[in-house]
Structures are given as C-alpha cells and as structure tokens.
Enzyme design. Sequence first.
Site, short mmCIF file in Angstrom:
data_model
loop_
_atom_site.label_atom_id
_atom_site.label_comp_id
_atom_site.label_asym_id
_atom_site.label_seq_id
_atom_site.Cartn_x
_atom_site.Cartn_y
_atom_site.Cartn_z
N ARG A 229 1.04 -12.44 6.45
CA ARG A 229 0.31 -11.52 5.58
C ARG A 229 -0.12 -10.29 6.36
O ARG A 229 -0.58 -10.38 7.49
CB ARG A 229 -0.92 -12.21 4.97
CG ARG A 229 -1.67 -11.32 3.98
CD ARG A 229 -2.63 -12.11 3.12
NE ARG A 229 -1.93 -13.06 2.27
CZ ARG A 229 -1.29 -12.74 1.15
NH1 ARG A 229 -1.24 -11.48 0.76
NH2 ARG A 229 -0.69 -13.67 0.45
N CYS B 126 -2.29 -9.99 -9.30
CA CYS B 126 -2.62 -10.27 -7.90
C CYS B 126 -3.93 -11.04 -7.78
O CYS B 126 -4.98 -10.57 -8.25
CB CYS B 126 -2.72 -8.94 -7.15
SG CYS B 126 -3.41 -9.07 -5.49
N ARG C 297 2.62 -1.60 4.16
CA ARG C 297 2.84 -1.88 2.74
C ARG C 297 1.69 -1.31 1.91
O ARG C 297 0.57 -1.16 2.39
CB ARG C 297 2.96 -3.39 2.52
CG ARG C 297 4.26 -3.98 3.05
CD ARG C 297 4.30 -5.50 2.86
NE ARG C 297 4.17 -5.85 1.45
CZ ARG C 297 3.16 -6.59 0.97
NH1 ARG C 297 2.19 -7.01 1.76
NH2 ARG C 297 3.13 -6.89 -0.30
N PHE C 298 1.99 -1.04 0.64
CA PHE C 298 1.03 -0.43 -0.27
C PHE C 298 0.42 -1.53 -1.15
O PHE C 298 1.00 -1.90 -2.16
CB PHE C 298 1.71 0.64 -1.12
CG PHE C 298 2.50 1.63 -0.30
CD1 PHE C 298 1.87 2.56 0.51
CD2 PHE C 298 3.89 1.61 -0.32
CE1 PHE C 298 2.59 3.46 1.26
CE2 PHE C 298 4.63 2.51 0.43
CZ PHE C 298 3.98 3.43 1.24
N THR C 299 -0.72 -2.02 -0.75
CA THR C 299 -1.31 -3.19 -1.38
C THR C 299 -2.45 -2.82 -2.34
O THR C 299 -3.02 -1.74 -2.28
CB THR C 299 -1.85 -4.16 -0.32
OG1 THR C 299 -2.88 -3.50 0.44
CG2 THR C 299 -0.75 -4.63 0.61
N VAL C 300 -2.77 -3.77 -3.21
CA VAL C 300 -3.96 -3.71 -4.04
C VAL C 300 -4.81 -4.93 -3.68
O VAL C 300 -4.26 -5.94 -3.21
CB VAL C 300 -3.60 -3.74 -5.55
CG1 VAL C 300 -2.99 -2.43 -5.97
CG2 VAL C 300 -2.67 -4.90 -5.89
N SER D 150 -9.83 -7.19 0.00
CA SER D 150 -10.52 -7.73 -1.17
C SER D 150 -11.80 -8.48 -0.80
O SER D 150 -12.81 -8.38 -1.51
CB SER D 150 -9.59 -8.65 -1.96
OG SER D 150 -9.24 -9.80 -1.23
#
Length: 370
Positions: free
Chosen positions: A15, A46, A155-158, A174
Amino acid sequence: MSKQWATSKNGAFQRQVSSFRETISKQHPIYKPAKGRYWLYVSLACPWAHRTLITRDLKGLSSVIGCSVVHWHLDEKGWRFLDMEKLVEDKESFLEHWHDAAGGIETAREDASRSFAAIKNDSQRFMVDASNEPHYGYKRISDLYYKSEPQYSARFTVPILWDLETQTIVNNESSEIIRILNSSAFDEFVDDKHKKVDLVPEHLEAQIDDFNSWVYNNINNGVYKAGFAEKADVYESEVANVFEHLDKVEKILGDKYAALEDKYGKDDRQKALSEFFTVGEQLTEADIRLYTTIIRFDPVYVQHFKCNFTSIRAGYPFIHLWVRNLYWNYDAFRHTTDFDHIKLHYTRSHTRINPLGITPLGPKPDIRHL
C-alpha cells in the site's frame, strides 16, 4: 493498461504511503477552522474514503465541509468526475447541494441486486454515478494533486481534504482526516448535539488505537493483501490471516453481547444493541474503521478478493449483528453506503482480477435486516 496496485517481487501487495499530512486547528499557522473553506473529495466505493463520510455526518459537518464524489469506475488515468459542462447549465444549484448531502450523492439503495448489464463504464448519470468538481471544473482527481504539487509522481488516491483558500491538499490520509473531523476544531459551526459526539474519547483512546492497529493490518488492509496477491502461497497465507482476525473480532463481540444480555436480559434486545460496539459501550472510531471493510465483505471481498472461507452472514453471527445494527440504526452509516458503487467499482476497475468485467448480482439482499 498499467497496474492499479503495487506488488513486491514475492507477489505481495504494497500500500502506498500518503503524502499530505497537515492538520486543521485554531493554533495552526495556515489551516484554521472555517465554514465552507474545506472540501472532501471521495469515492463511495473506497473503504478509506467511506470513513471520512461517516465521520463527517456523525459530527454534523455536512453543511460545513462540502463534498464531491468521483465515478465508481477507476480507469488507467485514475479517478474522474463528471463533466458538468455537458450535463447542466445551472452550476449554482448543484454546488449548493454538496454542502448538505450526507453521502455526497444520491446513495444508499437498500438492495442493489438489480441487473448491472446495461450500466456502462463511461455512464454519465449525475448524482448517481458521480458528481462534478465544482470549484475548478477539473475532470480528474490527478488535477488536484498536480495543483498542490506540480511534480507529484505517486498514485492519485482518495480521500482528499482540500483547502479552498490556499488551493492545496491539507491531508490525504483517511485515518488522520477522521481525527481532524472528530476534533473540536469545527465545534463553533455545529449544534450542541453534534458537539457532544466524540468518536475517540480520552478514556478509550488507548484501546481504540490498539484495536485499530491490528484491524487495519489484518482485516482492513488484509483483504487487499489477499485479493491483490500475485502468487498462490502469498494469497493462501494472507487469506488465512484475514479469517484468523475475523475470528478474533467475533470473539470480542460475542463476549460483549453475552455481557449485555446478562445486564439487560435476553428480551431487551434494543438496549443491548445501544451499547453493542467494538470498544467500550459507545460508538467510536474503531467501529467506523471496521465497518467500511465488513459492509463490503459479502458483496465484494468474498468473491472478488477470494476471501471465501465463509461470508459474514453465514459464519460470523455477532459481527453480522453488529454491522446490521450500525447500518439500520445509524443514518450516517446507511446513507453513505452505496452498494452499486461498491460492486461496480471493484468488478469493473480491477481488470487483472476480473478481466471480463461482469458484476455479480449477489448476495441477495446486499445487507439483511435486523
């Protein structure tokens, strides 16, 4: 198409570490609390982004921190928004909506077991497939990363917690975003009921941190380590580990429920459920962080990630009771859970796992009633 996750040489899933790690407080030199200054960018599919939506709702911050939702389909360029120039003319009307939507979209249909065959990956249903990006007209989450850091290369994460004043990402981790939302930073903008909500009370903080630690590594991230494993021996080790720790959660919740039945009697189920949580006798961050994995387990992780020793509903009666209690008795959980986004995202986006892109209809129903 490029790989959508990273693995090591031995085939194990790795990750990505989050890059933006600032906070919001009255003491912070830049990021100070304000109504309407901050914005959440999330995916309803997600589990990590889902945490932030639940916390935002529980803390009464839906009218304080706005929200945009990306399309459930993750393609080779990453997460995307709908192009509102092609869809609507009244831009003010949908901008206002995002300040009031608990889930950020028309979400939470109770049973998504209808046909998915007619839904295309490029579907453009506003407020169903996704929302827009209302501030800059961006089409991609990547645009926000490049605006914050032009040389960004990961990477382009949310999720993303965005500052509209400095026009940069405050935080994209998060676990830290939900602590920011739970803090007293925004108390002046919410009513007394929501001010009293504390998801990490001081007397339970050490227990919550301990619970979160092993749940994250072995269950939250464990299902990904099993599902994205690219060698059989790695998969077999990881999937066994997931169920070993689900057994641990089941034992904790089973003991808790037995104690609550002793306390209130077996006939007063509602009182027992009002204190039926993973840590302590109140709803905490530990419940939120576990919930977003468990609610996806039967619809997705059993078949898609091959976590199929058993399902939650068939093999874990106390986890099953706990997750249904959260879903049916707390609007913040039910209104932010979109089974269509969950099913469609995993089965259409992970082409290495599911190359034909067929989305299973089951289980039926998505979640059983209490």
